[in-house]
Design a protein around this motif. Structure first.
Motif, mmCIF file in Angstrom:
data_model
loop_
_atom_site.group_PDB
_atom_site.id
_atom_site.type_symbol
_atom_site.label_atom_id
_atom_site.label_comp_id
_atom_site.label_asym_id
_atom_site.label_seq_id
_atom_site.Cartn_x
_atom_site.Cartn_y
_atom_site.Cartn_z
ATOM 1 N N THR A 1 -42.342 36.589 -9.022
ATOM 2 C CA THR A 1 -41.338 36.261 -10.028
ATOM 3 C C THR A 1 -41.878 36.676 -11.394
ATOM 4 O O THR A 1 -43.023 36.369 -11.719
ATOM 5 C CB THR A 1 -40.995 34.766 -10.019
ATOM 6 N N SER B 1 -40.817 36.392 -15.391
ATOM 7 C CA SER B 1 -39.882 35.714 -16.290
ATOM 8 C C SER B 1 -40.236 35.992 -17.743
ATOM 9 O O SER B 1 -41.415 35.990 -18.121
ATOM 10 C CB SER B 1 -39.906 34.203 -16.051
ATOM 11 N N TYR B 2 -39.195 36.235 -18.535
ATOM 12 C CA TYR B 2 -39.356 36.428 -19.975
ATOM 13 C C TYR B 2 -38.433 35.442 -20.690
ATOM 14 O O TYR B 2 -37.210 35.575 -20.609
ATOM 15 C CB TYR B 2 -38.998 37.859 -20.376
ATOM 16 N N GLY C 1 -37.518 32.456 -20.038
ATOM 17 C CA GLY C 1 -36.597 31.733 -19.177
ATOM 18 C C GLY C 1 -35.673 32.615 -18.368
ATOM 19 O O GLY C 1 -34.935 32.131 -17.516
ATOM 20 N N VAL C 2 -35.701 33.925 -18.616
ATOM 21 C CA VAL C 2 -34.887 34.875 -17.852
ATOM 22 C C VAL C 2 -35.771 35.542 -16.803
ATOM 23 O O VAL C 2 -36.805 36.125 -17.136
ATOM 24 C CB VAL C 2 -34.269 35.941 -18.771
ATOM 25 N N ALA C 3 -35.374 35.447 -15.532
ATOM 26 C CA ALA C 3 -36.155 36.025 -14.436
ATOM 27 C C ALA C 3 -35.714 37.465 -14.197
ATOM 28 O O ALA C 3 -34.607 37.717 -13.727
ATOM 29 C CB ALA C 3 -35.989 35.200 -13.170
ATOM 30 N N LEU D 1 -37.261 37.886 -9.058
ATOM 31 C CA LEU D 1 -37.170 36.507 -8.574
ATOM 32 C C LEU D 1 -37.505 36.447 -7.086
ATOM 33 O O LEU D 1 -36.739 36.900 -6.235
ATOM 34 C CB LEU D 1 -35.763 35.955 -8.810
ATOM 35 N N THR E 1 -39.736 46.623 -13.858
ATOM 36 C CA THR E 1 -40.441 45.363 -14.059
ATOM 37 C C THR E 1 -41.362 45.077 -12.879
ATOM 38 O O THR E 1 -42.509 44.632 -13.051
ATOM 39 C CB THR E 1 -39.447 44.197 -14.235
ATOM 40 N N THR F 1 -46.013 36.563 -14.742
ATOM 41 C CA THR F 1 -45.697 36.569 -13.317
ATOM 42 C C THR F 1 -46.207 35.320 -12.609
ATOM 43 O O THR F 1 -47.175 34.688 -13.028
ATOM 44 C CB THR F 1 -46.328 37.798 -12.627
#
Length: 268
Positions: free
Chosen positions: A10, A12-13, A15-17, A20, A44, A56
């Motif tokens: 996963t 995430s940046y 709070g945006v994955a 996933l 990514t 990650t």
């Protein structure tokens, strides 16, 4: 055992994955495709595997080594190499010299050794460059400056530069972008040739004909998740894959794609 074994990755940046819970494996000597619409999270994923992002969670294991926490240079030393969508060459250097930059294996003490024994290890690097030029069919362009290359030639040089480090796995990020049909077919031949030599390849590309022709196995990403995985013919016929590429309005095309795949299977 898989050469590359990714589990529950996963990224995430804020709070945006972007990725996933991705599981993906690459076996030795195989070509694995990673496809999906624009923004699906393909680059990514490559960044995460090669150490260019540390936002990650999950597990990335390569050749039995856990890569979590390693930077890009340390991961490269394990036998990982990658290309980038934008092929940035040193335009004032020859093709050979562009490859030499990647073929060198400096250590913290290299400068001191060079002062005492100038040229030590240079032949080893030159041999790696020569092998990479041969594998990509670039011998005739070895002394040409980067600025004098066509787009297709620059793409091959970018791949050769990755090969000059003699990795066991190369992640190719959109190598067919901007290539015409003939150049794309030649690229596919090169990729299959490298796999026949034992090199493992993860291929990310929008050229579906290239991916379906050269890959042994294909993963499909959409909104950061794996929505399909399997042999090329099965993936191409998967309704989720068709919907991801064509949108909900593409549902009518699902039957056509499935029918084509079935015909291919009957004759294959």
């Amino acid at each position: 055992m898989a050469l590359l074994d990714v589990r529950e990755l996963t990224v995430s940046y804020g709070g945006v994955a972007a990725n996933l819970g991705i599981d993906l494996q690459v076996e030795p000597g195989t070509v694995v495709g990673l496809i999906g619409p624009n923004g699906a999270g393909k680059t990514t994923f490559v960044d995460a595997v090669t150490g260019f992002t540390h936002a990650t969670t999950g597990r990335i294991e390569f050749a039995g080594t856990e890569l979590t926490g390693m930077g890009p240079a340390a991961r490269a030393r394990t036998g990982l190499a990658r290309t980038f969508q934008s092929v940035e060459l040193f335009d004032d250097l020859t093709v050979r010299d562009n490859l030499a930059v990647a073929a060198g294996r400096p250590r913290w003490y290299s400068l001191l050794v060079d002062l005492v024994r100038p040229g030590r290890g240079r032949n080893d690097g030159a041999d790696r460059v020569d092998r990479a030029l041969t594998r990509m069919g670039l011998e005739a362009l070895a002394e040409r400056p980067g600025a004098a290359l066509s787009h297709g030639q620059r793409t091959l040089v970018g791949m050769a530069r990755a090969l000059a480090a003699e990795p066991s796995l190369v992640l190719l990020d959109e190598p067919a972008a901007g290539l015409d049909t003939s150049e794309s077919r030649q690229l596919g031949t090169r990729i299959r040739g490298l796999a026949a030599e034992g090199l493992s390849i993860l291929l990310i590309d929008h050229d579906m004909e290239l991916v379906m022709d050269v890959c042994d196995d294909v993963y499909v990403l959409d909104f950061g998740r794996v929505i399909a995985h399997g042999p090329p013919a099965a993936v191409r016929a998967d309704p989720q894959v068709v919907a991801a590429y064509l949108g909900t309005g593409g549902a009518a095309a699902v039957g056509d794609v499935a029918e084509d795949a079935a015909v291919e299977a009957d004759h294959g």
